[in-house]
Write an enzyme that holds these catalytic residues in place. Structure first.
Site, PDB file in Angstrom:
ATOM      1  N   HIS A 309       2.212  -0.889  -6.710  1.00  0.00           N
ATOM      2  CA  HIS A 309       1.059  -1.510  -6.065  1.00  0.00           C
ATOM      3  C   HIS A 309       0.440  -2.552  -6.991  1.00  0.00           C
ATOM      4  CE1 HIS A 309      -0.404   2.080  -8.229  1.00  0.00           C
ATOM      5  NE2 HIS A 309      -1.580   1.484  -8.333  1.00  0.00           N
ATOM      6  N   ARG A 319     -14.606  -8.812  -6.451  1.00  0.00           N
ATOM      7  CA  ARG A 319     -14.161  -7.543  -5.878  1.00  0.00           C
ATOM      8  C   ARG A 319     -14.347  -6.457  -6.917  1.00  0.00           C
ATOM      9  NH1 ARG A 319      -9.006  -4.643  -6.045  1.00  0.00           N
ATOM     10  NH2 ARG A 319      -9.039  -3.072  -4.393  1.00  0.00           N
TER      11      ARG A 319
END
Length: 385
Positions: A309, A319
């Site tokens: 990932h 973020r």
């Protein structure tokens, strides 16, 4: 665990990379510093943050639909609901190792506070954050993109990592970290993240029960193994980047730890590599994203997979994410239960090891990627520990 990614192991005798330098005003060369307050506005980014073309992110990815596991009945003692939850967890772990949990029992106000105080820390001037600077070879402290540790494919992010222990002799280890490292002004951050880590430790033990049930080794086996866990909490901050198509917030990797419990803010950026393509897992405030790491893959004798990932960034909005990495205590030997080695079709895949040995491997010898556990196993078997 985003202890970052590389494609091959470095020999154990290799020195750590020297700080990368950039040209300043055509003549003056200074060590590269990742100062997000400055770089977030630049129309070009330093070459060290530019990833190879075959690894650059796609700006459009399909959503990955992962199992949504409702823990409410399980936590209330409903055995039928526990069986169903374990079935969904097992289904996810056989395919890619990612699932969501809801009705998890973690207070929403605590989660909001954890995000709020992340803003407070990462919006400090760089010099203030560097009071908690992470040193080479260590896994805790403040890191501004790991400049000085690696010289290419640098992640576009800042992190603050600290240890949490469920050992009753270390009742306030997180709280003490903040006050000892950053001073009394950060006492409230310590209080919030101490409580958050305790909630994550409790939640992770519940998930370990479900994993034990799904593997047929009993609900207490892995729960007992991790009861007095010695884990890592990481605050991830991904500032805006004016060239988001050229860099990554976190490079492709499998977490070397046992279990990751992630809470995303509402911006989004998590991507998982499934069926030969990158897929996104959108944020959901009411859910935690859970994934299996390499250490648990070894505990399951390879039956459950850790999955590749990464995190992407955008040009407009910071973020944030909260990542709790469950790890066993330093003296626990990582080996699968006998029930998972019961016939010739299930031979032992990985050697015995302890978590500190794997951690040292990823900090000093190898930049974590999709092959970490295999390379580490060969390193152990070759007697290089």
């Amino acid at each position: 665990m985003a202890i970052e990614c590389i494609t091959k192991a470095a020999p154990s005798s290799s020195p750590m990379p020297k700080p990368t330098t950039l040209k300043q005003n055509d003549h003056d060369r200074k060590p590269l510093v990742f100062d997000a307050s400055f770089l977030r506005h630049q129309s070009t980014i330093p070459q060290q943050f530019v990833w190879p073309d075959n690894e650059k992110p796609s700006m459009s990815t399909r959503e990955l639909r992962v199992p949504l596991v409702d823990l409410g009945g399980f936590m209330a003692g409903d055995e039928d609901q526990a069986v169903e939850a374990s079935r969904l967890v097992g289904q996810a772990c056989l395919k890619h190792g990612f699932f969501l949990v809801v009705n998890h029992g973690v207070d929403g106000g605590l989660i909001k506070d954890a995000h709020k105080y992340m803003d407070l820390f990462f919006e400090l001037p760089l010099a203030e954050k560097q009071r908690a600077q992470r040193k080479l070879g260590e896994h805790c402290g403040y890191a501004s993109s790991f400049t000085g540790r690696f010289s290419s494919k640098l992640p576009w992010k800042e992190t603050l990592s600290f240890r949490h222990s469920a050992d009753p002799t270390c009742p306030k280890i997180v709280q003490d970290y903040f006050t000892n490292r950053l001073g009394q002004d950060f006492h409230q951050l310590g209080v919030v993240y101490q409580e958050y880590c305790e909630a994550m430790s409790k939640l992770s033990l519940g998930i370990m029960e479900l994993l034990g049930m799904s593997l047929g080794v009993g609900r207490d086996h892995f729960k007992d193994f991790f009861q007095e866990n010695d884990s890592v909490m990481r605050l991830n901050y991904y500032p805006p980047c004016q060239k988001p198509d050229q860099t990554l917030g976190t490079g492709p990797h499998c977490d070397p730890t046992s279990l990751t419990i992630l809470h995303q803010d509402q911006v989004g950026g998590l991507q998982v590599f499934v069926d030969d393509e990158w897929r996104s897992i959108p944020p959901d405030f009411n859910a935690f994203v859970v994934n299996i790491g390499d250490t648990f893959m070894a505990l399951s004798n390879g039956r459950y997979k850790s999955c590749l990932h990464r995190a992407v960034v955008n040009s407009e909005t910071p973020r944030k994410s909260l990542a709790f990495f469950l790890c066993p205590t330093k003296d626990r030997v990582v080996q699968p239960p006998a029930q998972l080695l019961h016939d010739e079709q299930n031979p032992r895949i990985y050697p015995d090891f302890t978590w500190p040995t794997l951690l040292e491997f990823t900090q000093r010898h190898y930049r974590a990627d999709m092959n970490t556990l295999d390379v580490f196993s060969k390193w152990v078997l070759n007697g290089q520990i």
